[in-house]
Design a protein around this motif. Structure first.
Motif, PDB file in Angstrom:
ATOM      1  N   THR A 185      38.487  30.030  45.050  1.00 22.71           N
ATOM      2  CA  THR A 185      39.522  29.685  44.483  1.00 22.71           C
ATOM      3  C   THR A 185      40.407  31.154  43.932  1.00 22.71           C
ATOM      4  N   VAL A 186      41.539  31.229  44.029  1.00 24.64           N
ATOM      5  CA  VAL A 186      42.240  32.364  43.205  1.00 24.64           C
ATOM      6  C   VAL A 186      43.308  31.682  42.429  1.00 24.64           C
ATOM      7  N   GLU A 187      43.636  32.641  41.299  1.00 24.79           N
ATOM      8  CA  GLU A 187      44.734  32.186  40.294  1.00 24.79           C
ATOM      9  C   GLU A 187      45.899  33.030  40.917  1.00 24.79           C
ATOM     10  N   LEU A 232      52.548  35.845  57.147  1.00 29.13           N
ATOM     11  CA  LEU A 232      51.887  35.916  55.794  1.00 29.13           C
ATOM     12  C   LEU A 232      52.852  36.959  55.018  1.00 29.13           C
ATOM     13  N   THR A 233      52.304  37.060  53.695  1.00 32.74           N
ATOM     14  CA  THR A 233      53.070  38.202  52.882  1.00 32.74           C
ATOM     15  C   THR A 233      51.740  38.269  52.096  1.00 32.74           C
ATOM     16  N   ARG A 234      51.800  39.314  51.296  1.00 36.13           N
ATOM     17  CA  ARG A 234      50.750  39.685  50.204  1.00 36.13           C
ATOM     18  C   ARG A 234      51.161  38.929  48.895  1.00 36.13           C
ATOM     19  N   VAL A 235      49.945  38.428  48.232  1.00 35.66           N
ATOM     20  CA  VAL A 235      50.271  37.921  46.768  1.00 35.66           C
ATOM     21  C   VAL A 235      50.499  38.907  45.870  1.00 35.66           C
ATOM     22  N   ARG A 236      51.229  38.941  45.176  1.00 39.22           N
ATOM     23  CA  ARG A 236      51.721  40.035  44.118  1.00 39.22           C
ATOM     24  C   ARG A 236      50.176  40.415  43.604  1.00 39.22           C
ATOM     25  N   GLY A 237      50.028  41.531  43.284  1.00 37.22           N
ATOM     26  CA  GLY A 237      49.007  42.248  42.459  1.00 37.22           C
ATOM     27  C   GLY A 237      47.847  42.514  43.536  1.00 37.22           C
ATOM     28  N   GLY A 238      48.134  42.355  44.866  1.00 37.20           N
ATOM     29  CA  GLY A 238      47.008  42.623  45.785  1.00 37.20           C
ATOM     30  C   GLY A 238      45.905  41.620  45.982  1.00 37.20           C
ATOM     31  N   GLY A 239      46.293  40.441  45.738  1.00 37.64           N
ATOM     32  CA  GLY A 239      45.401  39.268  46.112  1.00 37.64           C
ATOM     33  C   GLY A 239      45.356  39.128  47.269  1.00 37.64           C
ATOM     34  N   ILE A 275      45.847  32.119  51.501  1.00 37.73           N
ATOM     35  CA  ILE A 275      46.142  30.706  50.731  1.00 37.73           C
ATOM     36  C   ILE A 275      47.306  30.333  51.306  1.00 37.73           C
ATOM     37  N   ALA A 276      47.331  28.836  51.317  1.00 35.98           N
ATOM     38  CA  ALA A 276      48.644  28.076  51.604  1.00 35.98           C
ATOM     39  C   ALA A 276      49.699  27.927  50.570  1.00 35.98           C
TER      40      ALA A 276
END
Length: 142
Positions: free
Chosen positions: A59-61, A120-127, A89-90
């Motif tokens: 999982t990721v926050e 898709l796009t990147r999660v902020r902070g490089g996730g 992640i969805a």
């Protein structure tokens, strides 16, 4: 919504609900996504790929706790490379609260393993990568 308004809203909900499961330290986020056609999703996305998606135990926050999927790229439509393995992640279609599992109105759109077209796009902070909007995953094999 600013932090002060968010904390006030959480405090009011906690007071009304007698504090059950509430914490003023929790920070929530609600995003009202604009409905997009698949073509609009592709234009807004940084990465559009066809991929075989499978579940992981990770999982990721990201303003809420998201289940991480591994996607192996089978065709690149925008910005990807064949056979790349990426974490995805969805994007949730519900309000999220940091540290808590995210929820979906009709369930997680990637929960079923298979082949998908992902915008898709990147999660902020490089996730990990995330769906550009909730539902930006088209099932290809089902």
């Amino acid at each position: 919504m600013t932090w002060g308004k968010t904390a006030l809203a959480i405090g009011i909900v906690c007071a009304i609900g007698a504090g059950a499961g509430c914490s003023v330290a929790a920070v929530g986020r609600c995003v009202d996504y604009v409905s997009m056609t698949p073509a609009e999703q592709a234009r807004q996305a940084t990465l559009v790929v066809d991929a075989d998606v499978r579940s992981t135990d990770r999982t990721v926050e990201a303003s809420g706790r998201y289940h991480v999927y591994e996607a192996t790229v089978t065709a690149s439509r925008k910005g990807g490379k064949l056979h790349d393995r990426i974490d995805v992640i969805a994007t949730s279609d519900q309000c999220t609260t940091s540290g808590q599992p995210v929820e979906y109105v009709d369930g997680d759109p990637l929960a079923e393993p298979g082949s998908y077209r992902l915008s898709l796009t990147r999660v902020r902070g490089g996730g990990p990568w995330q769906l550009v909007v909730p539902g930006a995953a088209e099932r290809l094999d089902g």
